[in-house]
Design a protein around this motif. Structure first.
Motif, PDB file in Angstrom:
ATOM      1  N   THR A  45       0.850  -1.183   0.000  1.00 25.62           N
ATOM      2  CA  THR A  45       0.000   0.000   0.000  1.00 25.62           C
ATOM      3  C   THR A  45       0.889   1.237   0.000  1.00 25.62           C
ATOM      4  N   GLY A  46       0.424   2.318  -0.609  1.00 22.71           N
ATOM      5  CA  GLY A  46       1.234   3.508  -0.786  1.00 22.71           C
ATOM      6  C   GLY A  46       1.856   4.015   0.507  1.00 22.71           C
ATOM      7  N   ARG A  47       3.185   4.192   0.490  1.00 25.54           N
ATOM      8  CA  ARG A  47       3.943   4.694   1.632  1.00 25.54           C
ATOM      9  C   ARG A  47       3.723   3.860   2.899  1.00 25.54           C
ATOM     10  N   ASN A  48       3.339   2.602   2.699  1.00 28.57           N
ATOM     11  CA  ASN A  48       3.061   1.699   3.823  1.00 28.57           C
ATOM     12  C   ASN A  48       1.965   2.226   4.747  1.00 28.57           C
ATOM     13  N   ARG A  49       1.127   3.092   4.213  1.00 28.37           N
ATOM     14  CA  ARG A  49      -0.016   3.577   4.991  1.00 28.37           C
ATOM     15  C   ARG A  49      -1.255   2.837   4.509  1.00 28.37           C
ATOM     16  N   GLN A  50      -1.898   2.119   5.384  1.00 26.05           N
ATOM     17  CA  GLN A  50      -3.113   1.405   4.996  1.00 26.05           C
ATOM     18  C   GLN A  50      -4.266   2.395   5.040  1.00 26.05           C
ATOM     19  N   ARG A  51      -4.493   3.046   3.909  1.00 23.62           N
ATOM     20  CA  ARG A  51      -5.539   4.061   3.826  1.00 23.62           C
ATOM     21  C   ARG A  51      -6.887   3.467   3.459  1.00 23.62           C
ATOM     22  N   TRP A  52      -6.925   2.156   3.276  1.00 25.72           N
ATOM     23  CA  TRP A  52      -8.188   1.541   2.882  1.00 25.72           C
ATOM     24  C   TRP A  52      -8.879   0.901   4.083  1.00 25.72           C
ATOM     25  N   CYS A 118     -13.166   0.784   0.639  1.00 27.41           N
ATOM     26  CA  CYS A 118     -13.103   2.243   0.686  1.00 27.41           C
ATOM     27  C   CYS A 118     -11.666   2.694   0.900  1.00 27.41           C
ATOM     28  N   VAL A 119     -11.397   3.943   0.550  1.00 23.79           N
ATOM     29  CA  VAL A 119     -10.066   4.496   0.754  1.00 23.79           C
ATOM     30  C   VAL A 119     -10.204   5.939   1.213  1.00 23.79           C
ATOM     31  N   HIS A 120      -9.370   6.340   2.167  1.00 22.32           N
ATOM     32  CA  HIS A 120      -9.388   7.711   2.661  1.00 22.32           C
ATOM     33  C   HIS A 120      -8.793   8.629   1.598  1.00 22.32           C
ATOM     34  N   VAL A 121      -9.494   9.722   1.309  1.00 21.58           N
ATOM     35  CA  VAL A 121      -9.054  10.632   0.249  1.00 21.58           C
ATOM     36  C   VAL A 121      -9.330  12.080   0.645  1.00 21.58           C
ATOM     37  N   VAL A 122      -8.648  12.968  -0.045  1.00 23.50           N
ATOM     38  CA  VAL A 122      -9.040  14.370  -0.077  1.00 23.50           C
ATOM     39  C   VAL A 122      -9.659  14.567  -1.455  1.00 23.50           C
ATOM     40  N   ARG A 123     -10.964  14.712  -1.506  1.00 26.38           N
ATOM     41  CA  ARG A 123     -11.642  14.760  -2.797  1.00 26.38           C
ATOM     42  C   ARG A 123     -11.263  16.025  -3.568  1.00 26.38           C
ATOM     43  N   GLU A 124     -10.914  15.838  -4.837  1.00 27.80           N
ATOM     44  CA  GLU A 124     -10.555  16.943  -5.717  1.00 27.80           C
ATOM     45  C   GLU A 124     -11.517  16.957  -6.900  1.00 27.80           C
ATOM     46  N   PRO A 125     -11.853  18.151  -7.434  1.00 26.66           N
ATOM     47  CA  PRO A 125     -12.754  18.214  -8.590  1.00 26.66           C
ATOM     48  C   PRO A 125     -12.224  17.426  -9.786  1.00 26.66           C
ATOM     49  N   SER A 126     -10.931  17.554 -10.068  1.00 24.73           N
ATOM     50  CA  SER A 126     -10.308  16.830 -11.175  1.00 24.73           C
ATOM     51  C   SER A 126      -8.954  16.309 -10.713  1.00 24.73           C
ATOM     52  N   PRO A 127      -8.934  15.154 -10.044  1.00 24.66           N
ATOM     53  CA  PRO A 127      -7.673  14.636  -9.524  1.00 24.66           C
ATOM     54  C   PRO A 127      -6.665  14.359 -10.624  1.00 24.66           C
ATOM     55  N   SER A 128      -5.404  14.644 -10.355  1.00 22.22           N
ATOM     56  CA  SER A 128      -4.347  14.420 -11.337  1.00 22.22           C
ATOM     57  C   SER A 128      -4.149  12.932 -11.580  1.00 22.22           C
TER      58      SER A 128
END
Length: 214
Positions: A45-52, A118-128
């Motif tokens: 998982t990204g950066r070893n952070r279990q964000r899911w 599910c995954v923790h996010v900061v929602r963006e209008p148009s994510p890169s």
């Protein structure tokens, strides 16, 4: 719970999207789901952070509500769904897939367990592209590990996304904090009718492999 005696290659090549062969009458033990989650947690998982996090839906009323949103997503999607036409040489396979999908459409509410990863996010209008790659790269390995672990225990799964057309409504049903947690799929989970799954027809590996350039 008996673990099937499958080699690694057999497990990887016979974990199918199961729809028509889900056993709608047999409950799934919570202890088995926990075993699968424990294995999923070992995935990269990204950066070893279990964000899911996984939301299992077993309550009949909530299952029915989520199944209705799934059907609504297929019949009244909120955004157009790309359609690439039908290759006549694949017509039979497409028809079998259509029959399988219709079966799930009709019976999803009867599946004993629905999993919403599910995954923790900061929602963006148009994510890169980078943000999207990081998000999916952090959740998909864990989900796939869960699906493999489920297969090895005689459970069937299938990755679906139609309910995401109504993600906010699903969040309300399940108490998911919509602004900070993104749903990524809806996965039916049930014991399978039989465990004898085979390899699927796939494009030859040489046709999809490039060396040093496209």
């Amino acid at each position: 719970m008996t673990v099937l005696e499958l080699s690694t290659d057999q497990l990887l090549s016979t974990t199918r999207a199961v729809r028509k062969r889900l056993d709608l009458t047999r409950p799934v033990e919570r202890s088995v789901l926990r075993e699968c989650v424990e294995l999923a947690a070992q995935a990269p998982t990204g950066r070893n952070r279990q964000r899911w996090e996984f939301v299992f839906v077993t309550d009949p009323g909530r299952r029915a509500a989520i199944a209705d949103l799934y059907r609504l997503g297929l019949t009244r999607p909120t955004v157009p769904v790309p359609y690439d036409g039908v290759d006549r040489s694949e017509a039979d396979g497409r028809q079998r897939m259509a029959d399988s999908a219709q079966h799930l459409f009709d019976h999803l509410h009867e599946v004993p367990v629905l999993l919403v990863p599910c995954v923790h996010v900061v929602r963006e209008p148009s994510p890169s592209v980078v943000a999207q790659a990081n998000l999916w790269g952090s959740v998909l390995p864990g989900v796939w590990s869960f699906m493999l672990a489920a297969r090895s225990r005689g459970l069937g799964t299938a990755w679906t996304t139609a309910h995401l057309h109504y993600e906010r409504e699903a969040a309300d049903v399940l108490g998911i904090p919509y602004e900070s947690v993104q749903q990524t799929a809806l996965i039916p989970v049930a014991h399978t009718i039989g465990t004898d799954f085979r390899r699927a027809p796939r494009t030859d590996s040489d046709a999809v492999t490039h060396w040093d350039s496209w």
